[in-house]
Scaffold this motif. Structure first.
Motif: not given
Length: 261
Positions: A31-33, A85-92, A133-134
């Motif tokens: 995500n790099h809008e 990283s303990s948590v990795y979040i991928i959004v849209d 979203v892709e």
């Protein structure tokens, strides 16, 4: 107490909290809008430091309030890049409509992320409606965990007079223990293709799973069909009956609980 000992103690006190703190990393690669502003081309949408409706500053503040450290990853995820990283979040993840040259999730990316989760990582996958979203490449990653984001549109809300169409129905309250009333607008549903995957909540009509969890090795995945917890809906413009802010706090606590120190 000599000067050397005092200096060493000060240094130790400064580095010890960071060395043992859990780090929550937000993807800035898939995500790099960008958009044009009076100051030039700027990044936007789902950024930790964005305090506008489009940002994640409110959710980020909840992580920090619970002792986690915020980080970002603006390159392809690898075991080496995710090691702290303990948590990795991928959004849209981006479409070509949003970014001229999007970074699609490739097979090797999915493999590296899956290995990280298997070793104990906590992964959050947040999709969107299919127009924004892709999904095909995102599903390369989701398939690793027996999940599939569908090209559909549950919880379609035509305007602010129809908020009720965006309500969600709980299937499992293990995460959201206070049963907060939550709102998700224009999402995609999730197919559960692995017996280990569990529905968390469904669409307003009860027909579609729109959030799920799945254990994978020593780690866990939380998937939801919408970016959901960005500032606008926590509770930037929701009517008072909706409690996405409470849901965000409870999800934050649950994610922290899943992490391995």
């Amino acid at each position: 107490m000599n000067r050397f000992f005092v200096c060493a103690l000060i240094i130790l006190l400064k580095i010890t909290p960071a060395a043992h703190a859990q780090i929550v990393t937000l993807d800035y690669y898939f995500n790099h809008e960008t958009h044009k502003t009076k100051d030039g081309i700027k990044r936007f949408h789902y950024l930790w430091d964005d305090e506008q409706n489009t940002g994640f500053s409110k959710w980020g503040a909840m992580f920090k309030a619970n002792g986690l450290i915020l980080d970002t990853l603006d390159k392809a995820p690898t075991l080496a890049n995710l090691r702290n990283s303990s948590v990795y979040i991928i959004v849209d993840p981006d479409t070509k409509k949003e970014t001229a040259n999007p970074n699609y999730i490739k097979a090797n990316d999915a493999e590296q992320i899956a290995l990280w989760v298997k070793a104990g990582g906590v992964l959050v996958l947040m999709a969107n409606d299919s127009a924004n979203v892709e999904l095909p490449h995102f599903n390369t990653l989701a398939a690793k965990f027996g999940l599939h984001f569908n090209n559909d549109l549950p919880n379609h809300v035509i305007d602010d007079d129809h908020f009720k169409d965006g309500e969600a129905m709980y299937v499992d309250n293990a995460i959201f223990k206070s049963n907060p009333k939550i709102f998700l607008k224009d999402v995609c549903s999730i197919s559960l293709n692995d017996p280990a995957a569990k529905a968390v909540f469904k669409s307003a009509d009860g027909a579609s799973v729109i959030a799920a969890t799945v254990k994978y090795g020593k780690g866990v995945v939380f998937a939801v069909g919408d970016p959901w917890l960005y500032n606008e809906y926590v509770n930037g413009r929701l009517t008072a009956i909706y409690q996405n802010d409470i849901a965000a706090k409870e999800l934050t606590l649950w994610l922290k609980k899943q992490t391995k120190k």
